[in-house]
Design an enzyme around this catalytic site. Structure first.
Site, PDB file in Angstrom:
ATOM      1  N   LYS A 154     -19.095  26.618 -55.113  1.00 45.60           N
ATOM      2  CA  LYS A 154     -19.904  27.739 -54.708  1.00 45.60           C
ATOM      3  C   LYS A 154     -21.358  27.560 -55.157  1.00 45.60           C
ATOM      4  CE  LYS A 154     -16.128  30.925 -55.873  1.00 45.60           C
ATOM      5  NZ  LYS A 154     -15.756  32.044 -56.761  1.00 45.60           N
ATOM      6  N   GLY A 155     -21.535  26.704 -56.154  1.00 41.96           N
ATOM      7  CA  GLY A 155     -22.835  26.627 -56.839  1.00 41.96           C
ATOM      8  C   GLY A 155     -24.020  26.320 -55.951  1.00 41.96           C
ATOM      9  N   ASP A 192     -24.200  15.751 -62.250  1.00 40.38           N
ATOM     10  CA  ASP A 192     -23.950  15.668 -63.685  1.00 40.38           C
ATOM     11  C   ASP A 192     -23.292  14.309 -63.971  1.00 40.38           C
ATOM     12  OD1 ASP A 192     -23.740  16.761 -66.316  1.00 40.38           O
ATOM     13  OD2 ASP A 192     -21.729  17.479 -65.900  1.00 40.38           O
ATOM     14  N   ASP A 243     -22.947  29.066 -62.347  1.00 41.95           N
ATOM     15  CA  ASP A 243     -22.266  30.116 -63.118  1.00 41.95           C
ATOM     16  C   ASP A 243     -21.823  29.643 -64.494  1.00 41.95           C
ATOM     17  OD1 ASP A 243     -20.155  28.347 -62.237  1.00 41.95           O
ATOM     18  OD2 ASP A 243     -18.739  29.933 -62.752  1.00 41.95           O
ATOM     19  N   ARG A 272     -24.553  33.750 -61.450  1.00 36.66           N
ATOM     20  CA  ARG A 272     -24.963  33.082 -60.203  1.00 36.66           C
ATOM     21  C   ARG A 272     -26.154  33.794 -59.569  1.00 36.66           C
ATOM     22  NH1 ARG A 272     -21.015  29.320 -58.854  1.00 36.66           N
ATOM     23  NH2 ARG A 272     -18.856  29.896 -59.236  1.00 36.66           N
ATOM     24  N   GLU A 282     -25.979  19.724 -53.136  1.00 35.86           N
ATOM     25  CA  GLU A 282     -25.266  20.008 -54.381  1.00 35.86           C
ATOM     26  C   GLU A 282     -26.181  20.758 -55.349  1.00 35.86           C
ATOM     27  OE1 GLU A 282     -22.822  20.742 -55.986  1.00 35.86           O
ATOM     28  OE2 GLU A 282     -21.661  19.013 -56.616  1.00 35.86           O
ATOM     29  N   ASP A 283     -25.590  21.541 -56.226  1.00 38.99           N
ATOM     30  CA  ASP A 283     -26.399  22.272 -57.199  1.00 38.99           C
ATOM     31  C   ASP A 283     -26.874  21.370 -58.330  1.00 38.99           C
ATOM     32  OD1 ASP A 283     -23.875  21.941 -58.315  1.00 38.99           O
ATOM     33  OD2 ASP A 283     -23.504  24.067 -58.671  1.00 38.99           O
ATOM     34  N   LYS A 320     -28.889  15.614 -64.002  1.00 42.78           N
ATOM     35  CA  LYS A 320     -28.782  15.356 -65.447  1.00 42.78           C
ATOM     36  C   LYS A 320     -28.495  13.871 -65.639  1.00 42.78           C
ATOM     37  CE  LYS A 320     -26.680  19.606 -67.287  1.00 42.78           C
ATOM     38  NZ  LYS A 320     -25.386  20.134 -67.765  1.00 42.78           N
ATOM     39  N   PHE A 351     -26.368  23.147 -70.915  1.00 42.62           N
ATOM     40  CA  PHE A 351     -25.635  23.919 -69.920  1.00 42.62           C
ATOM     41  C   PHE A 351     -26.559  24.965 -69.301  1.00 42.62           C
ATOM     42  CE2 PHE A 351     -22.651  26.953 -68.167  1.00 42.62           C
ATOM     43  CZ  PHE A 351     -21.771  26.089 -67.531  1.00 42.62           C
TER      44      PHE A 351
HETATM   45  P1  5GP Z   1     -20.189  16.200 -61.694  1.00 47.31           P
HETATM   46  O1  5GP Z   1     -19.009  15.796 -60.893  1.00 47.31           O
HETATM   47  O2  5GP Z   1     -21.486  15.576 -61.272  1.00 47.31           O
HETATM   48  O3  5GP Z   1     -19.956  16.046 -63.172  1.00 47.31           O
HETATM   49  O4  5GP Z   1     -20.175  17.733 -61.535  1.00 47.31           O
HETATM   50  C1  5GP Z   1     -21.091  18.500 -60.997  1.00 47.31           C
HETATM   51  C2  5GP Z   1     -20.584  19.921 -61.091  1.00 47.31           C
HETATM   52  O5  5GP Z   1     -20.347  20.300 -62.465  1.00 47.31           O
HETATM   53  C3  5GP Z   1     -21.651  20.835 -60.583  1.00 47.31           C
HETATM   54  O6  5GP Z   1     -21.508  21.027 -59.208  1.00 47.31           O
HETATM   55  C4  5GP Z   1     -21.412  22.077 -61.401  1.00 47.31           C
HETATM   56  O7  5GP Z   1     -20.447  22.869 -60.751  1.00 47.31           O
HETATM   57  C5  5GP Z   1     -20.830  21.596 -62.707  1.00 47.31           C
HETATM   58  N1  5GP Z   1     -21.868  21.533 -63.756  1.00 47.31           N
HETATM   59  C6  5GP Z   1     -22.369  20.424 -64.340  1.00 47.31           C
HETATM   60  N2  5GP Z   1     -23.317  20.728 -65.245  1.00 47.31           N
HETATM   61  C7  5GP Z   1     -23.430  22.086 -65.218  1.00 47.31           C
HETATM   62  C8  5GP Z   1     -24.284  23.015 -65.917  1.00 47.31           C
HETATM   63  O8  5GP Z   1     -25.132  22.708 -66.762  1.00 47.31           O
HETATM   64  N3  5GP Z   1     -24.087  24.339 -65.609  1.00 47.31           N
HETATM   65  C9  5GP Z   1     -23.179  24.761 -64.692  1.00 47.31           C
HETATM   66  N4  5GP Z   1     -23.099  26.075 -64.483  1.00 47.31           N
HETATM   67  N5  5GP Z   1     -22.383  23.901 -64.014  1.00 47.31           N
HETATM   68  C10 5GP Z   1     -22.513  22.584 -64.275  1.00 47.31           C
END
Ligand code: 5GP
Length: 186
Positions: free
Chosen positions: A52-53, A112, A168, A174, A108-109, A140, A161
């Protein structure tokens, strides 16, 4: 706007430090939209929002792209709190439309570890997309565990974070118009 200073305020929550203001975000989103408009001249990109992000980012971004576009949505489960190295991601809600021959922009939001996007890239490649690029509002780089690079990045952020503008903590925050750092999660 009406004066809400006397009510319980989420936007002024003392547990939050502002990392990126709504004005900074709006400016950067517009720049990305203009770049996409230039890069996709003569094409009709399909913007795929990872729910949803990324819904807030998509909603603002698509209104800055001056092209004929389409949008679609996908929901995936996260792989559990940082334990997996295999990046097992499950599709909870799949796309409505086919990808065959389409130019895809994955929206994508936050990028990470990269596990989610690497899974989606692999999945979409098998569906016959003509091209796939990634637009992420936040990146990140310190946290990356698999080799995924975004083509359009709003902001590089430190390993903290963050919440707001679609992101969220336990479904909360959100609706913040800015990106904030949560000082404690209690
Ligand atoms: P990845 O697969 O790149 O580790 O994951 C990305 C997802 O992890 C993002 O779409 C998000 O939902 C969640 N995520 C990663 N870091 C953060 C953060 O600092 N805050 C929040 N709210 N979600 C995060």
């Amino acid at each position: 706007m009406s004066n809400l200073s006397h009510v319980n305020s989420e936007f002024g929550n003392p547990n939050l430090d502002i990392l990126l203001s709504s004005e900074e975000i709006a400016r950067r989103v517009r720049e990305i939209g203009e770049q996409i408009t230039l890069d996709y001249q003569g094409k009709r990109p399909n913007l795929i929002c990872v729910l949803k992000g990324a819904a807030t980012f998509l909603s603002d971004l698509m209104r800055t792209i001056d092209l004929s576009i389409s949008v679609d949505y996908i929901a995936v489960s996260s792989y559990g709190k940082g334990t997996s190295t295999t990046g097992e991601v499950k599709i909870l809600k799949d796309l409505d439309g086919p990808l065959e021959g389409r130019d895809i922009i994955l929206v994508e939001d936050i990028l990470d570890t990269g596990l989610t996007l690497s899974y989606l890239l692999n999945t979409f490649r098998t569906r016959g997309a003509n091209s796939i690029r990634i637009a992420t509002l936040l990146n990140k780089p310190e946290r990356r565990r698999v080799d995924v690079e975004a083509d359009y990045i709003g902001f590089d952020v430190p390993d903290l974070f963050v919440v707001g503008y679609g992101l969220d903590y336990d479904e909360r925050y959100r609706n913040l118009p800015f990106i904030g750092i949560l000082k404690t999660t209690t």
